[in-house]
Design a protein around this motif. Sequence first.
Motif, PDB file in Angstrom:
ATOM      1  N   THR A 191       0.812  -1.217   0.000  1.00 15.61           N
ATOM      2  CA  THR A 191       0.000   0.000   0.000  1.00 15.61           C
ATOM      3  C   THR A 191       0.843   1.263   0.000  1.00 15.61           C
ATOM      4  O   THR A 191       0.318   2.352   0.257  1.00 15.61           O
ATOM      5  CB  THR A 191      -0.914   0.022   1.245  1.00 15.61           C
ATOM      6  N   ARG A 192       2.144   1.134  -0.333  1.00 13.32           N
ATOM      7  CA  ARG A 192       3.008   2.315  -0.241  1.00 13.32           C
ATOM      8  C   ARG A 192       3.963   2.471  -1.412  1.00 13.32           C
ATOM      9  O   ARG A 192       4.625   3.511  -1.509  1.00 13.32           O
ATOM     10  CB  ARG A 192       3.832   2.240   1.055  1.00 13.32           C
ATOM     11  N   LEU A 193       4.042   1.515  -2.310  1.00 18.70           N
ATOM     12  CA  LEU A 193       5.105   1.534  -3.315  1.00 18.70           C
ATOM     13  C   LEU A 193       4.572   1.126  -4.684  1.00 18.70           C
ATOM     14  O   LEU A 193       3.765   0.207  -4.788  1.00 18.70           O
ATOM     15  CB  LEU A 193       6.240   0.586  -2.897  1.00 18.70           C
ATOM     16  N   THR A 194       5.008   1.849  -5.718  1.00 17.91           N
ATOM     17  CA  THR A 194       4.778   1.483  -7.119  1.00 17.91           C
ATOM     18  C   THR A 194       6.078   1.702  -7.889  1.00 17.91           C
ATOM     19  O   THR A 194       6.960   2.444  -7.437  1.00 17.91           O
ATOM     20  CB  THR A 194       3.656   2.313  -7.755  1.00 17.91           C
ATOM     21  N   ALA A 195       6.186   1.083  -9.058  1.00 20.34           N
ATOM     22  CA  ALA A 195       7.411   1.173  -9.852  1.00 20.34           C
ATOM     23  C   ALA A 195       7.066   1.109 -11.332  1.00 20.34           C
ATOM     24  O   ALA A 195       6.179   0.353 -11.739  1.00 20.34           O
ATOM     25  CB  ALA A 195       8.388   0.055  -9.485  1.00 20.34           C
ATOM     26  N   ILE A 196       7.780   1.907 -12.131  1.00 20.16           N
ATOM     27  CA  ILE A 196       7.662   1.881 -13.593  1.00 20.16           C
ATOM     28  C   ILE A 196       9.070   1.802 -14.169  1.00 20.16           C
ATOM     29  O   ILE A 196       9.954   2.599 -13.818  1.00 20.16           O
ATOM     30  CB  ILE A 196       6.924   3.112 -14.137  1.00 20.16           C
ATOM     31  N   THR A 197       9.275   0.849 -15.069  1.00 18.54           N
ATOM     32  CA  THR A 197      10.568   0.614 -15.708  1.00 18.54           C
ATOM     33  C   THR A 197      10.387   0.684 -17.219  1.00 18.54           C
ATOM     34  O   THR A 197       9.390   0.192 -17.755  1.00 18.54           O
ATOM     35  CB  THR A 197      11.126  -0.771 -15.327  1.00 18.54           C
ATOM     36  N   THR A 198      11.328   1.290 -17.900  1.00 19.09           N
ATOM     37  CA  THR A 198      11.321   1.323 -19.367  1.00 19.09           C
ATOM     38  C   THR A 198      12.477   0.500 -19.890  1.00 19.09           C
ATOM     39  O   THR A 198      13.535   0.399 -19.258  1.00 19.09           O
ATOM     40  CB  THR A 198      11.408   2.761 -19.894  1.00 19.09           C
ATOM     41  N   LEU A 199      12.274  -0.080 -21.069  1.00 20.00           N
ATOM     42  CA  LEU A 199      13.254  -0.995 -21.663  1.00 20.00           C
ATOM     43  C   LEU A 199      13.371  -0.716 -23.155  1.00 20.00           C
ATOM     44  O   LEU A 199      12.347  -0.673 -23.856  1.00 20.00           O
ATOM     45  CB  LEU A 199      12.823  -2.451 -21.432  1.00 20.00           C
ATOM     46  N   PRO A 200      14.589  -0.522 -23.681  1.00 24.86           N
ATOM     47  CA  PRO A 200      14.758  -0.356 -25.132  1.00 24.86           C
ATOM     48  C   PRO A 200      14.674  -1.705 -25.846  1.00 24.86           C
ATOM     49  O   PRO A 200      15.598  -2.523 -25.782  1.00 24.86           O
ATOM     50  CB  PRO A 200      16.153   0.277 -25.254  1.00 24.86           C
ATOM     51  N   LEU A 201      13.560  -1.929 -26.530  1.00 27.03           N
ATOM     52  CA  LEU A 201      13.346  -3.215 -27.201  1.00 27.03           C
ATOM     53  C   LEU A 201      14.192  -3.368 -28.459  1.00 27.03           C
ATOM     54  O   LEU A 201      14.335  -4.491 -28.947  1.00 27.03           O
ATOM     55  CB  LEU A 201      11.869  -3.374 -27.553  1.00 27.03           C
ATOM     56  N   SER A 202      14.733  -2.302 -28.968  1.00 28.01           N
ATOM     57  CA  SER A 202      15.617  -2.427 -30.130  1.00 28.01           C
ATOM     58  C   SER A 202      16.920  -3.121 -29.752  1.00 28.01           C
ATOM     59  O   SER A 202      17.528  -3.808 -30.585  1.00 28.01           O
ATOM     60  CB  SER A 202      15.914  -1.044 -30.713  1.00 28.01           C
ATOM     61  N   LEU A 203      17.361  -2.959 -28.506  1.00 30.60           N
ATOM     62  CA  LEU A 203      18.577  -3.628 -28.036  1.00 30.60           C
ATOM     63  C   LEU A 203      18.275  -4.980 -27.411  1.00 30.60           C
ATOM     64  O   LEU A 203      19.095  -5.896 -27.496  1.00 30.60           O
ATOM     65  CB  LEU A 203      19.295  -2.737 -27.019  1.00 30.60           C
ATOM     66  N   TYR A 204      17.112  -5.102 -26.789  1.00 27.43           N
ATOM     67  CA  TYR A 204      16.728  -6.347 -26.119  1.00 27.43           C
ATOM     68  C   TYR A 204      15.308  -6.722 -26.568  1.00 27.43           C
ATOM     69  O   TYR A 204      14.335  -6.414 -25.881  1.00 27.43           O
ATOM     70  CB  TYR A 204      16.786  -6.182 -24.592  1.00 27.43           C
ATOM     71  N   PRO A 205      15.167  -7.329 -27.733  1.00 28.24           N
ATOM     72  CA  PRO A 205      13.823  -7.660 -28.247  1.00 28.24           C
ATOM     73  C   PRO A 205      13.111  -8.681 -27.364  1.00 28.24           C
ATOM     74  O   PRO A 205      13.720  -9.376 -26.541  1.00 28.24           O
ATOM     75  CB  PRO A 205      14.106  -8.200 -29.650  1.00 28.24           C
ATOM     76  N   ARG A 206      11.808  -8.788 -27.560  1.00 27.79           N
ATOM     77  CA  ARG A 206      10.993  -9.670 -26.744  1.00 27.79           C
ATOM     78  C   ARG A 206      11.232 -11.146 -27.042  1.00 27.79           C
ATOM     79  O   ARG A 206      10.743 -12.008 -26.308  1.00 27.79           O
ATOM     80  CB  ARG A 206       9.514  -9.350 -26.938  1.00 27.79           C
ATOM     81  N   THR A 207      11.954 -11.458 -28.089  1.00 26.78           N
ATOM     82  CA  THR A 207      12.249 -12.860 -28.416  1.00 26.78           C
ATOM     83  C   THR A 207      13.395 -13.422 -27.578  1.00 26.78           C
ATOM     84  O   THR A 207      13.577 -14.645 -27.560  1.00 26.78           O
ATOM     85  CB  THR A 207      12.595 -12.979 -29.899  1.00 26.78           C
ATOM     86  N   THR A 208      14.159 -12.566 -26.901  1.00 29.84           N
ATOM     87  CA  THR A 208      15.275 -13.050 -26.092  1.00 29.84           C
ATOM     88  C   THR A 208      14.775 -13.548 -24.740  1.00 29.84           C
ATOM     89  O   THR A 208      13.746 -13.081 -24.211  1.00 29.84           O
ATOM     90  CB  THR A 208      16.304 -11.926 -25.886  1.00 29.84           C
ATOM     91  N   GLY A 209      15.518 -14.466 -24.161  1.00 27.07           N
ATOM     92  CA  GLY A 209      15.112 -15.040 -22.888  1.00 27.07           C
ATOM     93  C   GLY A 209      15.181 -14.048 -21.740  1.00 27.07           C
ATOM     94  O   GLY A 209      14.355 -14.088 -20.825  1.00 27.07           O
ATOM     95  N   LEU A 210      16.163 -13.146 -21.768  1.00 27.62           N
ATOM     96  CA  LEU A 210      16.302 -12.170 -20.688  1.00 27.62           C
ATOM     97  C   LEU A 210      15.094 -11.239 -20.634  1.00 27.62           C
ATOM     98  O   LEU A 210      14.563 -10.948 -19.554  1.00 27.62           O
ATOM     99  CB  LEU A 210      17.588 -11.369 -20.877  1.00 27.62           C
ATOM    100  N   THR A 211      14.649 -10.775 -21.789  1.00 21.33           N
ATOM    101  CA  THR A 211      13.489  -9.884 -21.826  1.00 21.33           C
ATOM    102  C   THR A 211      12.230 -10.598 -21.361  1.00 21.33           C
ATOM    103  O   THR A 211      11.396 -10.014 -20.655  1.00 21.33           O
ATOM    104  CB  THR A 211      13.300  -9.321 -23.237  1.00 21.33           C
ATOM    105  N   ARG A 212      12.080 -11.859 -21.731  1.00 19.71           N
ATOM    106  CA  ARG A 212      10.895 -12.603 -21.305  1.00 19.71           C
ATOM    107  C   ARG A 212      10.870 -12.799 -19.789  1.00 19.71           C
ATOM    108  O   ARG A 212       9.815 -12.723 -19.158  1.00 19.71           O
ATOM    109  CB  ARG A 212      10.860 -13.963 -22.016  1.00 19.71           C
TER     110      ARG A 212
END
Length: 389
Positions: A263-284
């Motif tokens: 009830t006290r914390l939220t977080a937003i993270t951005t990721l450059p998909l051109s360097l780490y596409p969604r097909t890689t295991g790390l991004t998944r």
Amino acid sequence: MSFRKRNAVISSSNSSQSAAPRTDDAPIPGVRPSPVDGRPTTSTGTASLDSLFAGHAGLPLGTSLLIGEHGTTDFAGVLLRYYAAEGMVQGHQIHVLGLHDGWRHELPGLSTEDKKSSSKSEAPSDDKMKIAWRYESLASGGTPRDRNAIQRQANSGAGTSSVFCHSFDLTRRLSPTNVKGQMGFHPSMSIPGVPLPKGTLSPFKQFIKEVAYKLANSPPSWIHRVIIPGILSPTGYSSSSVRPEEVLQFLHALRALLRQYPTRLTAITTLPLSLYPRTTGLTRWMELLSDGVFELIPLQSSAIHVPPPSSGSDSKSDEHTQGLVKVHSLPIFHEKGGGSSEAYAAHGDLSFSLSRSKGLVIKPFYLPPVGEDQEEKNQPESSKGSMEF
């Protein structure tokens, strides 16, 4: 036979204790219950983004959001600025990883149109309650209502009402008079050429340690926001931080903090998909460790190459579609929860446009009718010909 007044109130110790005001139930600025299940939510600073969270009308506390973006644009960074500006206006504590202290001066300022509309909307409400109070029963299906009860509700609502999501202007900067919160910056990499002593924690672990310390030593009514822009970007993170074990351990620790302080914390993270596409295991794996996953796909058209919006820009030119939005997962999605039936997040394609006054607006994406562009181009020529005699 004894007589006693029927309207007399018998005093007791329990009644005196119950009459004492409760400070724990005081509303927290920038937090309101979800209309779906009552869980506390906070605004991201973007009203159209708040409407996508499965009917909760805001980002639920204790959850995280991962926003991936293709290309070299920075639309995700605009969302982070709105997120930070909303927290500063509401009096929240903001923790930023990987940016310099000058980033606080890039936050957008409050829109003047929002201030005028709020002041105009408050004035007629009092006149309506004083003059046309008899007609208030029509809104409740014709049932009569007490005039004194209506006035009490109006007075209590005027004293406790607060703006949940502010509107910001990109051409303005956040004034120090509107700032109520605090913002702390944490380095994401060490100084090049300076060796670190033994036993020094990595930037990710040091950030988690400092945020946990602030949460443990702050009052329960303080809301904290974590901002992680461009994670794993080579311009902001060292090569040692890009290793999968470092990133995944960091996201695991951040997820543990979110569950520890729901009830006290939220977080937003951005990721450059051109360097780490969604097909890689790390991004998944990063998506699995995040509660909500959004994807921004800028359109390669002339609309995204125009200069930034200025105070004299046309409103029609600002509403051009500049990219697509894909919703892969939502923070809270349960058997009650909206999203699939009420909203358009799961039924159609979403697009976004960035304007000066409205900010980043997410809306349904529709293709224009065939031949509409050609008709608009030919329209000036036909109008000129009709004026000739």
